[in-house]
Structure formats: C-alpha cells, structure tokens
Design a protein around this motif. Structure first.
Motif, mmCIF file in Angstrom:
data_model
loop_
_atom_site.group_PDB
_atom_site.id
_atom_site.type_symbol
_atom_site.label_atom_id
_atom_site.label_comp_id
_atom_site.label_asym_id
_atom_site.label_seq_id
_atom_site.Cartn_x
_atom_site.Cartn_y
_atom_site.Cartn_z
ATOM 1 N N ASN A 53 -8.762 -5.301 -10.604
ATOM 2 C CA ASN A 53 -9.810 -4.457 -10.039
ATOM 3 C C ASN A 53 -9.388 -3.451 -8.975
ATOM 4 O OD1 ASN A 53 -12.341 -5.643 -11.291
ATOM 5 N ND2 ASN A 53 -11.318 -7.469 -10.510
ATOM 6 N N SER A 54 -8.177 -3.545 -8.478
ATOM 7 C CA SER A 54 -7.813 -2.701 -7.333
ATOM 8 C C SER A 54 -6.385 -2.186 -7.434
ATOM 9 C CB SER A 54 -7.912 -3.514 -6.036
ATOM 10 O OG SER A 54 -9.204 -3.995 -5.835
ATOM 11 N N PRO A 55 -6.149 -0.997 -6.866
ATOM 12 C CA PRO A 55 -4.764 -0.569 -6.692
ATOM 13 C C PRO A 55 -4.116 -1.424 -5.603
ATOM 14 C CG PRO A 55 -6.287 1.231 -6.222
ATOM 15 C CD PRO A 55 -7.093 0.011 -6.452
ATOM 16 N N ILE A 56 -2.820 -1.609 -5.688
ATOM 17 C CA ILE A 56 -2.082 -2.408 -4.719
ATOM 18 C C ILE A 56 -1.264 -1.459 -3.855
ATOM 19 C CG2 ILE A 56 -0.288 -4.178 -4.467
ATOM 20 C CD1 ILE A 56 -1.281 -4.962 -7.458
ATOM 21 N N VAL A 57 -1.450 -1.539 -2.540
ATOM 22 C CA VAL A 57 -0.676 -0.724 -1.616
ATOM 23 C C VAL A 57 0.687 -1.392 -1.460
ATOM 24 C CG1 VAL A 57 -0.519 0.223 0.711
ATOM 25 C CG2 VAL A 57 -2.754 0.040 -0.419
ATOM 26 N N SER A 58 1.735 -0.604 -1.673
ATOM 27 C CA SER A 58 3.086 -1.172 -1.637
ATOM 28 C C SER A 58 4.059 -0.195 -0.992
ATOM 29 C CB SER A 58 3.551 -1.514 -3.052
ATOM 30 O OG SER A 58 3.677 -0.342 -3.824
ATOM 31 N N VAL A 59 5.255 -0.701 -0.706
ATOM 32 C CA VAL A 59 6.357 0.140 -0.238
ATOM 33 C C VAL A 59 7.548 -0.095 -1.154
ATOM 34 C CG1 VAL A 59 5.590 0.215 2.170
ATOM 35 C CG2 VAL A 59 7.156 -1.592 1.454
ATOM 36 N N ASP A 60 8.270 0.974 -1.446
ATOM 37 C CA ASP A 60 9.520 0.913 -2.198
ATOM 38 C C ASP A 60 10.615 1.473 -1.302
ATOM 39 O OD1 ASP A 60 8.508 -0.236 -4.533
ATOM 40 O OD2 ASP A 60 8.031 1.712 -5.412
ATOM 41 N N LEU A 61 11.776 0.816 -1.311
ATOM 42 C CA LEU A 61 12.860 1.157 -0.398
ATOM 43 C C LEU A 61 14.017 1.807 -1.129
ATOM 44 C CD1 LEU A 61 13.020 -2.181 1.631
ATOM 45 C CD2 LEU A 61 11.420 -0.284 1.871
ATOM 46 N N LEU A 62 14.379 2.993 -0.720
ATOM 47 C CA LEU A 62 15.590 3.648 -1.180
ATOM 48 C C LEU A 62 16.643 3.313 -0.137
ATOM 49 C CD1 LEU A 62 13.039 5.551 -2.079
ATOM 50 C CD2 LEU A 62 14.886 6.956 -2.941
ATOM 51 N N VAL A 63 17.387 2.233 -0.369
ATOM 52 C CA VAL A 63 18.372 1.743 0.584
ATOM 53 C C VAL A 63 19.647 2.557 0.402
ATOM 54 C CG1 VAL A 63 19.643 -0.260 1.419
ATOM 55 C CG2 VAL A 63 17.327 -0.559 0.473
ATOM 56 N N ARG A 64 19.947 3.336 1.433
ATOM 57 C CA ARG A 64 21.021 4.318 1.377
ATOM 58 C C ARG A 64 22.320 3.743 1.948
ATOM 59 N NH1 ARG A 64 20.255 9.967 4.601
ATOM 60 N NH2 ARG A 64 20.530 8.568 6.366
ATOM 61 N N TYR A 65 23.365 3.885 1.178
ATOM 62 C CA TYR A 65 24.727 3.541 1.598
ATOM 63 C C TYR A 65 25.574 4.802 1.456
ATOM 64 C CZ TYR A 65 23.693 -1.470 1.440
ATOM 65 O OH TYR A 65 23.170 -2.709 1.677
ATOM 66 N N LYS A 66 26.736 4.829 2.094
ATOM 67 C CA LYS A 66 27.586 6.023 1.958
ATOM 68 C C LYS A 66 28.044 6.204 0.516
ATOM 69 C CE LYS A 66 32.078 4.145 3.021
ATOM 70 N NZ LYS A 66 33.379 4.380 3.468
ATOM 71 N N ASP A 67 28.086 5.102 -0.254
ATOM 72 C CA ASP A 67 28.530 5.163 -1.647
ATOM 73 C C ASP A 67 27.392 5.355 -2.649
ATOM 74 O OD1 ASP A 67 31.019 4.663 -0.585
ATOM 75 O OD2 ASP A 67 30.988 2.537 -1.083
ATOM 76 N N GLY A 68 26.141 5.363 -2.196
ATOM 77 C CA GLY A 68 25.028 5.537 -3.123
ATOM 78 C C GLY A 68 23.776 4.812 -2.685
ATOM 79 N N LEU A 69 22.944 4.466 -3.662
ATOM 80 C CA LEU A 69 21.664 3.791 -3.421
ATOM 81 C C LEU A 69 21.674 2.409 -4.055
ATOM 82 C CD1 LEU A 69 19.031 6.582 -4.181
ATOM 83 C CD2 LEU A 69 19.739 5.731 -1.946
ATOM 84 N N LEU A 70 20.929 1.501 -3.431
ATOM 85 C CA LEU A 70 20.813 0.139 -3.924
ATOM 86 C C LEU A 70 19.662 0.041 -4.923
ATOM 87 C CD1 LEU A 70 21.801 -2.843 -3.458
ATOM 88 C CD2 LEU A 70 19.837 -3.047 -1.938
ATOM 89 N N PHE A 71 19.959 -0.502 -6.104
ATOM 90 C CA PHE A 71 18.947 -0.744 -7.125
ATOM 91 C C PHE A 71 18.992 -2.196 -7.536
ATOM 92 C CE2 PHE A 71 19.745 3.764 -7.544
ATOM 93 C CZ PHE A 71 18.482 4.296 -7.738
ATOM 94 N N GLY A 72 17.850 -2.702 -7.967
ATOM 95 C CA GLY A 72 17.771 -4.055 -8.497
ATOM 96 C C GLY A 72 17.294 -4.015 -9.938
ATOM 97 N N LYS A 73 17.884 -4.850 -10.792
ATOM 98 C CA LYS A 73 17.437 -4.949 -12.182
ATOM 99 C C LYS A 73 16.317 -5.989 -12.233
ATOM 100 C CE LYS A 73 18.921 -4.296 -16.735
ATOM 101 N NZ LYS A 73 20.069 -4.207 -17.616
#
Length: 153
Positions: free
Chosen positions: A17-37
């Motif tokens: 019934n409702s949208p969910i308020v969330s945060v997504d993190l672009l975790v920055r490293y000198k070699d790139g970004l952190l992603f999770g599968k």
C-alpha cells in the motif's frame, strides 16, 4: 529485536500500500565504487548499491550511517546527496504483492573506517572501477546525477 522491527504481516501491508522511503549508498573508494550482488528481490541477481529503508524517527543521514554500519561494517561520511528517485519494481520480496515502490535517496559516501563485509542481502560485495554486469538499471540514475564521481566511467 530492534524497536523498529516490523512484523511480516505489517511489512506485507506496507509493501502492498505504500512507497518505502530508503537510502542507497554509493560507497566511494579511490579504486571505484562498492557494489553488492543481491540475494533477494526486487533486484535479486543484480549488482546493486547497499541501502535500506529509513526507520520512523530517523533522518536520512542517520539512516546512511546505520545502514553503512549494519550492512557493511563501515563508518562513512556523506560527500554528496543526489536527491530522491522513484524506483518501482515489477517484483517484490512479498509473495502476495506483485510490485514494490521505493522513494530512494542516493548518497555518495567516503569510508572513514572499517573493511566492507557482505550481509545476508548480498552474495558478494566488490569494488569496481567500471559498471559490473549485470548492473541494475536504477543505478544509472545515481551515476548520471552525481557531480562528485568524476573518475567513474
């Protein structure tokens, strides 16, 4: 059990019934970004960003800190707020609900301390210097919006 724990029945009602308020993190490293599968719907099998819902009484910035600690074991500092994005998925983690709707707030963050570790929502986490495959389509919006990810392809 956390004071913000939601029963399965209540969660099903919220997702239906409702949208969910969330945060997504672009975790920055000198070699790139952190992603999770992802191991769970709605982005199961895709490389995605760590993130989660904002709890009642919690600011989005507090949610960024909590999620970085809980999901990744990291302490982070916010570098850039990317704003809010509508993410509507054609799948859901709730069997009786066909879709899931997020009002997702993107944040670029730098790591202050800690080594990233996967939680039960991710079968793997890695730092990439270019977009991993398969990358979920919603992530492109964040990458396009960011002004601080100058070295990202």
């Amino acid at each position: 059990m956390s004071e913000h724990w939601i029963s399965e029945e209540d969660w099903n009602t919220i997702v239906a019934n409702s949208p969910i308020v969330s945060v997504d993190l672009l975790v920055r490293y000198k070699d790139g970004l952190l992603f999770g599968k992802r191991t769970n719907k709605p982005a199961k099998g895709y490389w995605f960003l760590p993130g989660g819902r904002v709890q009642k009484g919690e600011t989005r910035c507090e949610a960024v800190d909590r999620i970085a600690k809980e999901e990744l074991g990291l302490s982070v500092e916010i570098v850039e707020s990317l704003g809010a994005f509508e993410h509507i998925y054609e799948t859901s983690d709730v069997d009786s609900v066909a879709t899931k709707h997020y009002l997702a707030n993107g944040y670029v963050v730098d790591v202050i301390s800690g080594e990233p570790q996967a939680d039960d929502q991710h079968e793997d986490i890695q730092i990439f210097d270019s977009a991993p495959e398969p990358l979920h389509e919603n992530i492109h919006e964040y990458l396009d919006e960011s002004k601080s990810l100058t070295s990202w392809p």
